[in-house]
Design a protein around this motif. Structure first.
Motif, PDB file in Angstrom:
ATOM      1  N   GLU A 223       0.815  -1.217   0.000  1.00 31.05           N
ATOM      2  CA  GLU A 223       0.000   0.000   0.000  1.00 31.05           C
ATOM      3  C   GLU A 223       0.845   1.262   0.000  1.00 31.05           C
ATOM      4  OE1 GLU A 223      -3.582   2.089   2.619  1.00 31.05           O
ATOM      5  OE2 GLU A 223      -2.755   0.142   3.180  1.00 31.05           O
ATOM      6  N   SER A 224       1.977   1.248   0.694  1.00 32.85           N
ATOM      7  CA  SER A 224       2.785   2.461   0.836  1.00 32.85           C
ATOM      8  C   SER A 224       3.792   2.647  -0.295  1.00 32.85           C
ATOM      9  CB  SER A 224       3.525   2.435   2.180  1.00 32.85           C
ATOM     10  OG  SER A 224       4.391   1.313   2.253  1.00 32.85           O
ATOM     11  N   GLU A 225       3.984   1.625  -1.133  1.00 35.37           N
ATOM     12  CA  GLU A 225       4.975   1.707  -2.215  1.00 35.37           C
ATOM     13  C   GLU A 225       4.318   2.291  -3.462  1.00 35.37           C
ATOM     14  OE1 GLU A 225       8.155   1.068  -1.863  1.00 35.37           O
ATOM     15  OE2 GLU A 225       7.928   0.418   0.204  1.00 35.37           O
ATOM     16  N   LYS A 226       4.151   3.604  -3.505  1.00 31.96           N
ATOM     17  CA  LYS A 226       3.411   4.237  -4.594  1.00 31.96           C
ATOM     18  C   LYS A 226       4.157   4.151  -5.930  1.00 31.96           C
ATOM     19  CE  LYS A 226       0.241   5.280  -1.679  1.00 31.96           C
ATOM     20  NZ  LYS A 226      -0.996   4.477  -1.656  1.00 31.96           N
ATOM     21  N   PHE A 232       3.969  -1.295 -11.671  1.00 27.14           N
ATOM     22  CA  PHE A 232       3.102  -2.464 -11.835  1.00 27.14           C
ATOM     23  C   PHE A 232       2.041  -2.207 -12.906  1.00 27.14           C
ATOM     24  CE2 PHE A 232      -0.819  -4.717 -10.802  1.00 27.14           C
ATOM     25  CZ  PHE A 232      -0.373  -6.029 -10.777  1.00 27.14           C
ATOM     26  N   VAL A 233       1.429  -1.023 -12.869  1.00 26.97           N
ATOM     27  CA  VAL A 233       0.394  -0.692 -13.847  1.00 26.97           C
ATOM     28  C   VAL A 233       0.970  -0.686 -15.263  1.00 26.97           C
ATOM     29  CG1 VAL A 233      -1.098   1.179 -14.667  1.00 26.97           C
ATOM     30  CG2 VAL A 233      -1.095   0.555 -12.250  1.00 26.97           C
ATOM     31  N   LEU A 234       2.139  -0.087 -15.442  1.00 24.48           N
ATOM     32  CA  LEU A 234       2.773  -0.094 -16.761  1.00 24.48           C
ATOM     33  C   LEU A 234       3.057  -1.515 -17.229  1.00 24.48           C
ATOM     34  CD1 LEU A 234       5.373   2.828 -17.001  1.00 24.48           C
ATOM     35  CD2 LEU A 234       3.071   2.680 -17.921  1.00 24.48           C
ATOM     36  N   SER A 235       3.491  -2.356 -16.309  1.00 24.66           N
ATOM     37  CA  SER A 235       3.763  -3.755 -16.655  1.00 24.66           C
ATOM     38  C   SER A 235       2.491  -4.442 -17.145  1.00 24.66           C
ATOM     39  CB  SER A 235       4.325  -4.501 -15.441  1.00 24.66           C
ATOM     40  OG  SER A 235       5.505  -3.894 -14.967  1.00 24.66           O
ATOM     41  N   SER A 477       1.007  16.067  -2.887  1.00 31.89           N
ATOM     42  CA  SER A 477       1.252  16.801  -4.135  1.00 31.89           C
ATOM     43  C   SER A 477       1.106  15.907  -5.355  1.00 31.89           C
ATOM     44  CB  SER A 477       2.656  17.422  -4.109  1.00 31.89           C
ATOM     45  OG  SER A 477       3.654  16.414  -4.061  1.00 31.89           O
ATOM     46  N   ALA A 478       1.265  14.586  -5.184  1.00 29.39           N
ATOM     47  CA  ALA A 478       1.149  13.670  -6.312  1.00 29.39           C
ATOM     48  C   ALA A 478      -0.259  13.673  -6.892  1.00 29.39           C
ATOM     49  CB  ALA A 478       1.534  12.254  -5.883  1.00 29.39           C
ATOM     50  N   SER A 479      -1.257  13.972  -6.092  1.00 36.69           N
ATOM     51  CA  SER A 479      -2.639  14.021  -6.567  1.00 36.69           C
ATOM     52  C   SER A 479      -3.080  15.432  -6.910  1.00 36.69           C
ATOM     53  CB  SER A 479      -3.580  13.446  -5.501  1.00 36.69           C
ATOM     54  OG  SER A 479      -3.520  14.218  -4.336  1.00 36.69           O
ATOM     55  N   GLU A 480      -2.179  16.420  -6.737  1.00 39.83           N
ATOM     56  CA  GLU A 480      -2.462  17.825  -7.009  1.00 39.83           C
ATOM     57  C   GLU A 480      -3.642  18.340  -6.175  1.00 39.83           C
ATOM     58  OE1 GLU A 480      -2.847  18.538 -11.163  1.00 39.83           O
ATOM     59  OE2 GLU A 480      -0.745  18.166 -11.581  1.00 39.83           O
TER      60      GLU A 480
END
Length: 690
Positions: A223-226, A232-235, A477-480
């Motif tokens: 969960e914490s490994e953003k 993973f999604v790209l894979s 900040s990653a979600s703006e």
């Protein structure tokens, strides 16, 4: 010195060979092209394509098509299809699936039926070449989709059916391509059909059953490994593209299906979605558009009248047939002119699938050079037309949405969320939830509050608390999503929260679940109960046992007369917003009166979230819900304060009951706002000494 100068000059020989120099030039094109051409109102997409023409091998030969550019171009194409599937509003798509099928049928059949006789009788192509070219008219690439993203209308119904129609028509056309090639080499037999059908079934089972389960497990375990989530999604995207290719269809189909498979697990407002869109729009998608321009050779127009005739006929047929499909769809479903134009704009660009079909047909000897060159001109013309049409329609839709906002008045203040922090262990999940619940139109940030006990160590503890909270700013900040850190000193945490909620005029307080009740808490009253008793704000008390995105359903418990509370509209809109982000259905246990109130609210607000209503007269006994709840459900229980109209004796000790029966289930306990004039003012007036 001469050797150095000679070496430097050799680096600038055309076409450029240095990978560093090539990449630098492309980055400058990505940076400057939209800025320069934007001054003359040329869409950024066209700027990238024109830049590709200028610097490509058929322009000034500054760049040549090589394996690196082809790789980035392929990634960009897959990215476009993946984001299209990911941003598809599944709730809207399910409701409008028949409209998508209808548009898919029109945008496939009309170009095919019009193009086939034109190619065979007017241009005198062979039957194989005529079928292949006519099927090329039916395809379209979502080149203009970034325009839709820029204007924030990806969830408009017209976008949903255009994207849904894209996958249907492109799949049908690519299957036709496989059939034509199979007929050309003599392999079109019973075994070919069995192999194609079986491989597509296996591909679908893997993508829609296996991949979502693996993804949910991965997101929960890490969960914490953003950063790992993004990799993973790209894979998954590229593995899906490979599986689609192995199944006998184009990789773009696999990328789109990957977006559909992960749609529910990546909320639109999440930090992961922001990372995906940022990387694609900043790098990969512009690479693809530049590479499309590098294919275009305007010199073919000078090779004789035949090339001009073929290019003109192909372009006119492609545009007219797509316009007819969009017009017919808009007329049948009573869309506005802007929505019909948007459907046309999204479906009129020919690029990826078109190139795939024509290049395969050219290499197989089915079509000649004139068709290939005419198709290249068609790609340029349709990309320009699609971009202008989509941008014009998007501006009209945005303008009409801004003009019609009956739910807001000038007297309403913007939403203001306060999130008091007591436990730093589960803070990221709580912040993710707050980001999904936040009204995207509100200029107010999410306020993270830490209350420090007023003693001799208060100043030092204040600095420590502020430092710990500021560490979350990078994560947020990653979600703006705007986040502001607040720290304050008070004699107890509850009074600090109550006081700050008034100072900031908070409209919603999102609190963590209280820890296990001790004897002292029972005697004195715990912090959460103090906040409930001494505020009239909307309060969400949350306990998340797993990441927000992996929840499959929302189970909503509404006791009788819930609809009479002042905060009814706000908490219900938040539940709907969360369901929309998660693409999750809502199973609502309520009375018939409350059901009618909810249905009326959904109709007035034009909310498309799917509600399933259950008449549950035994809601008072929390244990009776055990048979309903699953591990991946999110339980939302609407309670009430003692002064409220919907308050019942059963609400006493509700937190303890829910924790006892559903300790492993994520849950939100909602305390709606009450009318100030019905609220006991004596209860609100707590002091620092309480």
């Amino acid at each position: 010195m001469n050797n150095s100068a000679h070496h430097l000059l050799s680096e600038f020989q055309l076409p450029l060979k240095s990978p560093v120099l090539v990449f630098s030039l492309i980055l400058f094109i990505i940076l400057l092209s939209p800025l320069i051409l934007g001054k003359i109102k040329v869409p950024g997409i066209i700027g990238f394509i024109i830049s590709g023409i200028v610097v490509g091998p058929n322009g000034f030969n500054v760049l040549e098509k090589n394996s690196a550019i082809d790789l980035f171009s392929t990634i960009g194409l897959l990215y476009i299809m993946f984001i299209a599937g990911l941003e598809l509003d599944m709730n809207e798509f399910k409701k409008k699936k028949y409209k998508s099928f209808a548009f898919g049928f029109f945008t496939f059949s009309i170009p095919l039926l019009l193009g086939l006789p034109v190619c065979y009788y007017l241009l005198h192509f062979s039957w194989q070449a005529s079928i292949l070219t006519a099927s090329m008219f039916a395809t379209h690439t979502l080149v203009a989709y970034p325009v839709v993203t820029k204007f924030g209308i990806t969830r408009n119904e017209a976008v949903a059916i255009a994207v849904g129609g894209t996958i249907l028509t492109d799949t049908a056309v690519l299957i036709i391509l496989a059939v034509i090639i199979g007929s050309g080499d003599g392999s079109l037999n019973f075994q070919f059909w069995i192999q194609l059908i079986v491989s597509l079934i296996i591909f679908s089972l893997v993508m829609f059953i296996v991949i979502p389960r693996i993804t949910k497990w991965f997101f929960t375990r890490l969960e914490s490994e953003k950063t790992s989530h993004y990799i993973f999604v790209l894979s998954v995207v590229f593995f899906a593209a490979f599986l689609a290719q192995a199944a006998g269809v184009e990789p773009i189909i696999g990328a789109f299906v990957a977006g559909l498979a992960l749609n529910r697990l990546i909320p639109a407002s999440s930090s992961l979605m922001n990372r995906i869109e940022f990387t694609g729009n900043a790098l990969f998608i512009p690479f693809f558009l530049i590479s499309v321009g590098m294919i275009v050779d305007l010199r073919v127009l000078l090779e004789g009248p035949q090339a001009l005739i073929v290019a003109g006929v192909l372009t006119v047929m492609a545009v007219v047939s797509k316009w007819l499909a969009a017009f017919l769809t808009g007329t049948i479903f009573k869309y506005t002119k802007a929505q019909s134009l948007l459907v046309f704009g999204l479906s009129s660009a020919h690029a990826a699938a078109t190139l795939a079909i024509i290049l395969v047909g050219y290499k197989a000897g089915i079509i000649d050079k004139n068709i290939l060159n005419g198709t290249v001109i068609l790609i340029l013309a349709t990309c320009i037309i699609a971009s202008f049409a989509t941008e014009h329609a998007a501006k009209q839709i945005v303008a009409s949405e801004e003009d019609y906002q009956p739910e807001k008045t000038n007297d309403e203040s913007p939403e203001n969320i306060l999130m008091p922090i007591a436990n730093f262990d589960n803070l990221e999940s709580m912040l993710d939830l707050a980001v999904l619940l936040k009204d995207k139109t509100s200029p107010q940030p999410i306020h993270l509050l830490s209350v420090v006990h007023n003693n001799e160590d208060a100043e030092n503890n204040l600095r420590i608390a502020r430092k710990r909270l500021e560490g979350l700013l990078h994560y947020a900040s990653a979600s703006e999503a705007g986040v502001e850190v607040l720290t304050t000193i008070d004699y107890n945490a509850a009074s600090g929260v109550v006081r700050t909620s008034r100072e900031k005029d908070a409209s919603l307080i999102i609190s963590g679940w209280p820890r296990k009740t001790t004897f002292l808490n029972k005697f004195m009253g715990d912090k959460t109960e103090t906040i409930i008793d001494n505020t009239d704000k909307n309060l969400f008390v949350c306990h998340l046992t797993r990441p927000v995105a992996v929840h499959d359903r929302i189970v909503l418990i509404c006791p009788p007369f819930t609809e009479f509370e002042a905060g009814f509209s706000l908490w219900l809109s938040k539940v709907c917003a969360l369901a929309k982000e998660l693409s999750a259905p809502v199973y609502c246990h309520c009375s018939l009166r409350t059901e009618n109130a909810i249905v009326s609210f959904l109709d007035i607000k034009k909310i498309t979230v799917h509600f399933n209503f259950v008449d549950n007269s035994d809601w008072e006994h929390a244990a009776s819900l055990k048979g309903w709840l699953k591990a991946d459900d999110l339980l939302v229980f609407v309670a009430a304060r003692k002064e409220s109209q919907s308050y019942q004796k059963t609400f006493e000790g509700l937190q303890t009951k829910l924790e006892r029966y559903f300790s492993t289930v994520s849950k939100i306990l909602v305390y709606p706002q009450v009318n100030p004039y019905t609220y006991n003012s004596a209860a609100i007036g707590i002091t620092g000494e309480q």
